[in-house]
Enzyme design. Structure first.
Site, short mmCIF file in Angstrom:
data_model
loop_
_atom_site.label_atom_id
_atom_site.label_comp_id
_atom_site.label_asym_id
_atom_site.label_seq_id
_atom_site.Cartn_x
_atom_site.Cartn_y
_atom_site.Cartn_z
N HIS A 257 2.78 -1.97 8.99
CA HIS A 257 3.55 -3.00 7.64
C HIS A 257 3.50 -1.81 6.28
O HIS A 257 2.14 -1.01 6.41
CB HIS A 257 3.23 -3.35 7.70
N ASP A 308 6.44 -8.72 14.03
CA ASP A 308 7.33 -8.68 15.25
C ASP A 308 6.81 -8.70 16.08
O ASP A 308 7.58 -9.12 17.28
CB ASP A 308 8.34 -7.39 15.11
N1 ACO Z 1 3.28 2.95 16.36
C1 ACO Z 1 2.54 4.11 16.26
N2 ACO Z 1 1.95 4.56 14.66
C2 ACO Z 1 1.77 4.43 13.46
C3 ACO Z 1 2.77 2.76 13.76
C4 ACO Z 1 3.13 3.06 14.55
N3 ACO Z 1 4.15 1.21 14.72
N4 ACO Z 1 3.34 2.52 12.26
C5 ACO Z 1 3.04 3.37 11.34
N5 ACO Z 1 2.30 4.58 12.11
C6 ACO Z 1 1.35 5.64 11.91
C7 ACO Z 1 2.33 6.61 11.44
O1 ACO Z 1 2.63 7.74 13.07
C8 ACO Z 1 2.02 7.40 10.70
O2 ACO Z 1 0.83 8.11 10.58
P1 ACO Z 1 0.68 9.67 10.20
O3 ACO Z 1 0.26 9.78 8.97
O4 ACO Z 1 -0.40 9.96 10.85
O5 ACO Z 1 1.64 10.63 10.66
C9 ACO Z 1 1.52 6.03 9.79
O6 ACO Z 1 1.31 5.03 10.51
C10 ACO Z 1 1.86 5.52 8.28
O7 ACO Z 1 3.15 5.32 9.06
P2 ACO Z 1 4.68 5.10 7.99
O8 ACO Z 1 6.28 5.28 9.09
O9 ACO Z 1 4.59 6.76 7.14
O10 ACO Z 1 4.41 4.61 7.09
P3 ACO Z 1 6.00 3.05 6.88
O11 ACO Z 1 5.61 2.34 5.44
O12 ACO Z 1 7.04 4.62 6.35
O13 ACO Z 1 6.39 2.03 7.70
C11 ACO Z 1 7.12 0.34 9.37
C12 ACO Z 1 5.99 1.06 8.20
C13 ACO Z 1 8.23 0.89 9.90
C14 ACO Z 1 6.79 -0.58 9.65
C15 ACO Z 1 5.92 1.46 11.09
O14 ACO Z 1 4.76 1.19 10.48
C16 ACO Z 1 6.74 1.33 11.59
O15 ACO Z 1 7.56 2.42 12.47
N6 ACO Z 1 6.08 0.27 13.04
C17 ACO Z 1 6.98 -0.12 14.14
C18 ACO Z 1 8.25 -0.77 13.17
C19 ACO Z 1 8.06 -1.95 13.36
O16 ACO Z 1 7.54 -2.62 13.92
N7 ACO Z 1 8.51 -2.78 12.43
C20 ACO Z 1 8.35 -4.19 11.88
C21 ACO Z 1 8.34 -4.32 10.11
S1 ACO Z 1 7.65 -5.26 9.99
C22 ACO Z 1 9.45 -6.40 9.33
O17 ACO Z 1 10.35 -5.18 8.90
C23 ACO Z 1 9.90 -7.19 9.87
#
Ligand code: ACO
Length: 372
Positions: A257, A308
Site C-alpha cells: 500500500h 483487496d
Molecule cells: N508484491 C511484491 N512486491 C511489492 C508489492 C507487491 N504486491 N507491492 C510493493 N512491492 C514492492 C515493489 O516491488 C517495490 O520494491 P523495490 O523497491 O524493491 O522495487 C516496493 O515494494 C515499493 O513498491 P511500489 O510499487 O513502488 O509502491 P507504490 O506505493 O507505488 O504502490 C501498490 C502501491 C500499487 C498498492 C503496490 O503495493 C502494488 O502494486 N500492490 C499490488 C496490487 C494491489 O494489491 N493493489 C491494491 C492496492 S489497495 C487498493 O487500491 C484498494
C-alpha cells in the site's frame, strides 16, 4: 521543478471526509474498526455525505430515498442485451452504464448543491442495480427489480441471485461495503476530484473514477487475488508459487500500500470474515491458502496484505462471480467518490499540476515532403 513520482507524499487538498493517520483509518473521525462492527452501509453513506451519523429519522429518510431511486432506465438493460456481453468486463459495462444514466437524468447538467445531492442519491442507488442486472443478463437471466424492504447489502445480494440472502451473508456483505466506502485521496477518488474540478458534471466524475478503480494496482486487484488463489489450488503449492513470483519480480496482488506503513486496518476484518465464511461453505482451503500466502509474502518482503486480499475469498464464499469483485468495490466506493465530488464543488479550484519536460530541445519544422 521537483518531480514526485506517483505524487507520493504530496498533499493535494484538504478534506473532512476520511483520514489515515498512523495507520488508523477514520471516516469523519469514527474509527473504521467501530464502523465495521456496528454500522450499516446506509449509515456510512449518510456519515460521508453529511459529516455526522444520522439519527433514526435521517437514516430512514436516506434509506427510503435510496430504495425509491434504485430502478434503472430500460436503455441500460437494452444496452446490455445489445452488447457482446460475454466479451465485456463488468467494470467496462458499469462505466458505460453510468454514462447512460447521465443521459436519462433531467438534472445531469444542473450544478446547484441540491441537484448534485439528488444526483448523488440516484447514482448511489442505481450502481448496484446496474451491476446485478449485468451479471444476470450475461447468464441469460432477466434482471431482478430492487426491493424497498431490504437493506442496501441485502438488496444487492437479492438482485444478484433472486433469493433472499441469509443474515450471515447480509452481515458479511454490509461489512465489506462499510470497509470499502472511502479511503482519503486514493487513485479513483483523486481521479473523480480532478474531473469535477474542471466543473464537469457529477456523472463524468463517477465515470472517470470507475475507470481508475478498474486497474489492477487499485480496485482491480481483488479479482486477480482470486485468480492467484485458483492458480495455486492447494496450500502446499503456496510457497513455490510465491517464490517464483518473487524471482520474476512480479507483484503479489492484494499486498502493499502506498500509505500504510505497518498494514491496512481493513484487512483484519476481511480476514476474520474469510475464515468464518470459508468454513461455513466447506471450502476452508481459500482461507488457508490466503494465510499461507500472507506468511510467505511477509516473511520474504515484509509487505502486509491490503483490503483487496481477503475480500477475494469473502466474495467467493458469498457465491459471487470473480469479475464482479471490482464492481462491488465500486458499489461501495461510489459513496466516497460522491462525498468527495460534493466537497470539491463546495470549494473548487482547478487541479492542474506540472510535468518536467524530458523530450528533445527546440526543433525546426520541416515540411513532410522534405523529411527523411
Ligand atoms: N508484491 C511484491 N512486491 C511489492 C508489492 C507487491 N504486491 N507491492 C510493493 N512491492 C514492492 C515493489 O516491488 C517495490 O520494491 P523495490 O523497491 O524493491 O522495487 C516496493 O515494494 C515499493 O513498491 P511500489 O510499487 O513502488 O509502491 P507504490 O506505493 O507505488 O504502490 C501498490 C502501491 C500499487 C498498492 C503496490 O503495493 C502494488 O502494486 N500492490 C499490488 C496490487 C494491489 O494489491 N493493489 C491494491 C492496492 S489497495 C487498493 O487500491 C484498494
Amino acid at each position: 521543478m521537483t518531480v514526485t513520482r506517483g505524487l507520493e507524499g504530496v498533499v493535494a487538498t484538504t478534506s473532512s471526509i476520511s483520514s489515515i493517520i498512523d495507520d488508523t483509518l477514520t471516516y469523519v473521525g469514527y474509527n473504521i474498526d467501530d464502523l465495521a462492527v456496528n454500522a450499516s452501509f446506509e449509515e456510512v453513506i449518510y456519515l460521508l455525505w453529511h459529516r455526522k451519523l444520522p439519527n433514526k429519522e435521517e437514516l430512514a429518510q436516506l434509506t427510503k430515498q435510496l430504495a425509491d431511486s434504485a430502478d434503472i432506465p430500460q436503455a441500460v438493460i437494452d444496452h446490455f442485451k445489445a452488447m457482446p456481453i460475454n466479451k465485456v468486463h463488468p467494470m467496462g459495462a458499469l462505466r458505460s452504464a453510468v454514462s447512460i444514466l447521465g443521459e436519462f437524468d433531467d438534472e445531469a447538467e444542473a450544478m446547484d448543491e441540491e441537484a448534485n445531492y439528488r444526483k448523488a442519491i440516484r447514482i448511489q442507488a442505481k450502481i448496484p442495480t446496474i451491476t446485478t442486472a449485468f451479471a444476470r443478463i450475461r447468464k441469460g437471466l432477466e434482471p431482478i427489480a430492487p426491493r424497498n424492504d431490504l437493506s442496501f447489502a441485502g438488496n444487492f445480494l437479492y438482485m444478484l441471485t433472486g433469493e433472499e440472502p441469509d443474515s450471515i451473508a447480509i452481515e458479511a456483505f454490509n461489512k465489506a461495503l462499510v470497509l470499502h466506502a472511502d479511503h482519503e485521496l486514493n487513485a479513483s477518488t483523486f481521479t473523480a476530484r480532478v474531473c469535477v474540478a474542471t466543473l464537469s458534471d457529477i456523472y463524468s466524475g463517477i465515470v472517470a473514477a470507475i475507470g481508475a478503480l478498474k486497474g489492477p494496482l487499485h480496485g482491480g486487484a481483488n479479482e486477480r487475488v482470486m485468480k492467484m488463489l485458483a492458480e495455486i489450488g492447494d496450500v502446499t503449492n503456496v510457497e513455490p508459487y510465491i517464490q517464483q513470483k518473487m524471482v520474476n519480480k512480479e507483484k503479489i496482488m492484494g499486498f502493499g500500500h502506498r500509505v500504510y506503513r505497518f498494514g491496512d486496518p481493513r484487512a483484519k476484518h476481511l480476514k476474520e470474515m474469510s475464515e468464518k465464511l470459508t468454513k461455513l461453505t466447506g471450502e476452508p482451503k481459500w482461507y488457508d491458502m490466503s494465510v499461507a500466502i500472507e506468511k510467505t509474502v511477509t516473511a520474504e518482503k515484509d509487505i502486509p496484505p491490503n483490503v483487496d486480499f481477503y475480500s477475494a475469498s469473502v466474495y467467493h464464499s458469498l457465491g459471487i462471480d470473480h469479475d464482479l469483485f471490482t464492481p462491488i468495490f465500486a458499489v461501495s466506493r461510489a459513496s466516497g467518490w460522491l462525498a468527495h465530488i460534493l466537497e470539491q464543488y463546495d470549494n473548487n479550484r482547478l487541479i492542474r499540476p506540472r510535468a518536467e519536460y524530458t523530450g528533445p530541445g527546440m526543433q525546426v519544422y520541416v515540411p513532410v515532403d522534405e523529411r527523411m
